[in-house]
Scaffold this active site. Structure first.
Site, PDB file in Angstrom:
ATOM      1  N   LEU A   1       0.860  -1.193   0.000  1.00  0.00           N
ATOM      2  CA  LEU A   1       0.000   0.000   0.000  1.00  0.00           C
ATOM      3  C   LEU A   1       0.892   1.236   0.000  1.00  0.00           C
ATOM      4  O   LEU A   1       1.700   1.389   0.904  1.00  0.00           O
ATOM      5  CB  LEU A   1      -0.768  -0.046   1.325  1.00  0.00           C
ATOM      6  CG  LEU A   1      -2.186   0.424   1.423  1.00  0.00           C
ATOM      7  CD1 LEU A   1      -3.066  -0.274   0.417  1.00  0.00           C
ATOM      8  CD2 LEU A   1      -2.688   0.129   2.842  1.00  0.00           C
ATOM      9  N   HIS A   2       0.772   2.073  -1.008  1.00  0.00           N
ATOM     10  CA  HIS A   2       1.562   3.307  -0.952  1.00  0.00           C
ATOM     11  C   HIS A   2       0.952   4.477  -1.709  1.00  0.00           C
ATOM     12  O   HIS A   2       1.488   5.572  -1.687  1.00  0.00           O
ATOM     13  CB  HIS A   2       2.973   3.058  -1.495  1.00  0.00           C
ATOM     14  CG  HIS A   2       2.993   2.902  -2.989  1.00  0.00           C
ATOM     15  ND1 HIS A   2       2.667   1.727  -3.600  1.00  0.00           N
ATOM     16  CD2 HIS A   2       3.271   3.770  -3.975  1.00  0.00           C
ATOM     17  CE1 HIS A   2       2.757   1.867  -4.913  1.00  0.00           C
ATOM     18  NE2 HIS A   2       3.119   3.106  -5.170  1.00  0.00           N
TER      19      HIS A   2
END
Ligand code: UD1
Length: 367
Positions: free
Chosen positions: A204-205
């Site tokens: 997740l980024h």
């Protein structure tokens, strides 16, 4: 002048660029072209950069522009200022840029202004969502490029719609899959991570997920809830790590929900191969899971890689955490689509690129 006198300059900057440049660098080397690598320094932590050069068997970059982090304008402007000097000094015949990060568009813009030809590897992908910084980078880079290498046919259609002449566009397949095919048998799990039993692998980024506190909290709570069904392994990107710390988010059971520092390519590949499900907002991971036949749940409303949904194992979950939960249930019940590997994702994309580049050099000699 012989073809081997042509000077190629590759520009990379961020983690997803490294596995794309590696096979192209090898393939151009095999046909005897002279080449150098410029690293912009957009990603600078050793575990976001150096480890990939080591594991991919790449030469260290010839030049590092050391631009580091900043706002989009700052980062892009600094890359341009520093890269312009490199181009003026080295006078490359062709500059190759990769993917859709700020380093990609910055280098392409410098070259276009100096009249230096640019090749864009992974051209034509579109999410049709201009709130995504990468979409702006993709649109502009493709307008500026002289040679455009697409991974799938939707790329060719998008470029045709934007008025880019077909004579510049080559459908070559997916260079990221070239790297995966070559290194699959060398994949090895991280030392401190147990890979027995069922687990979900999470990355997740994206700013749209992690920079908004409400959104990050919701996703985090949904992942916590999943630990009732299966273990969760989550190598955390530096951007996400900072946001989680700001919000004071921590896991309730570190055995069921394992947070890791960013891991190397071979370690991440081993986790992908063995994961029951991958939950991600990355672009490249949608492709890798499709190749591996592993179910992928993408926490985005759209994708610039629609072939992974149409043919592959990917499904868009958007922000719907109920759909996330229901999809994991379906996967655990063995009711997921099998998926197919898209055409030309065969480990040979870089060889096709090398062939086109050689032909391009020959035409320039004749011209
Ligand atoms: C960039 C790319 C994105 C890609 C992602 C992969 C753009 C616009 N975005 O996003 O497309 O999917 O890389 O990781 O180019 N940081 C560190 N150490 C590092 C690098 C970054 O601590 O080595 C931190 C910094 O606080 C920085 C933040 O992460 O401000 C974000 O880095 P940045 O390069 O701006 O964008 P990414 O989110 O990594």
């Amino acid at each position: 002048m012989p073809v081997t006198m042509f000077k190629m300059l590759h520009v990379v900057g961020a983690r997803p660029n490294f596995m794309k440049v590696a096979p192209v660098w090898r393939a151009l080397g095999e046909v005897g072209l002279h080449q150098a690598i410029v690293h912009t320094g957009q990603h600078y932590d050793p575990n976001m950069s150096d480890v990939f050069f080591d594991q991919l068997g790449m030469a260290r970059p010839d030049i590092n522009l050391e631009v580091g982090s900043g706002s989009h304008a700052q980062q892009t402007a600094l890359i341009m200022t520093r890269f312009e000097e490199v181009v003026l000094e080295r006078r490359p015949d062709l500059v190759l840029v990769y993917g859709d990060v700020n380093s990609t568009v910055a280098a392409a813009l410098v070259c276009a202004k100096l009249g230096v030809p640019v090749a864009h590897v992974e051209a034509g992908l579109r999410s049709f969502d201009r709130t995504m910084p990468e979409e702006i980078n993709r649109l502009l880079t493709d307008q500026l490029a002289d040679l455009l290498f697409t991974p799938s046919e939707d790329g060719n259609r998008n470029l045709a719609r934007e008025g880019i002449p077909a004579s510049k566009v080559y459908l070559v397949g997916n260079v990221m899959i070239d790297t995966l095919v070559r290194l699959m048998e060398h994949a090895r799990p991280p030392k401190d991570v147990a890979i027995d039993g069922s687990f979900a692998l999470v990355t997740l980024h994206r700013p749209s997920n992690v920079d908004d506190p409400g959104s990050l909290r919701r996703i985090f709570a949904a992942l916590e809830a999943l630990t009732g069904e299966l273990r969760v392994i989550f190598p955390v990107h530096p951007r996400t790590r900072k946001r989680m710390a700001d919000l004071g988010l921590s896991v309730s059971d570190p055995k069921r929900f394992q947070l890791l520092e960013p891991i190397g390519y071979l370690e991440f590949l081993a986790l992908q191969q063995r994961a029951r499900v991958v939950i991600t907002d990355s672009g490249g991971i949608q492709e890798e899971t499709t190749y591996l036949g592993v179910p992928c749940l993408t926490l985005r409303e759209n994708t610039e890689r629609p072939v992974t949904v149409e043919l592959g194992t990917n499904v868009l979950i958007g922000r719907d955490m109920d759909l996330l939960r229901a999809s994991v249930q379906k996967i655990l019940a063995g009711q997921w689509k099998n998926g197919h590997i898209p055409p030309l994702w065969d480990g040979q994309a870089s060889q096709r690129i090398a062939k086109v580049v050689l032909e391009w050099c020959s035409t320039r000699i004749q011209g």
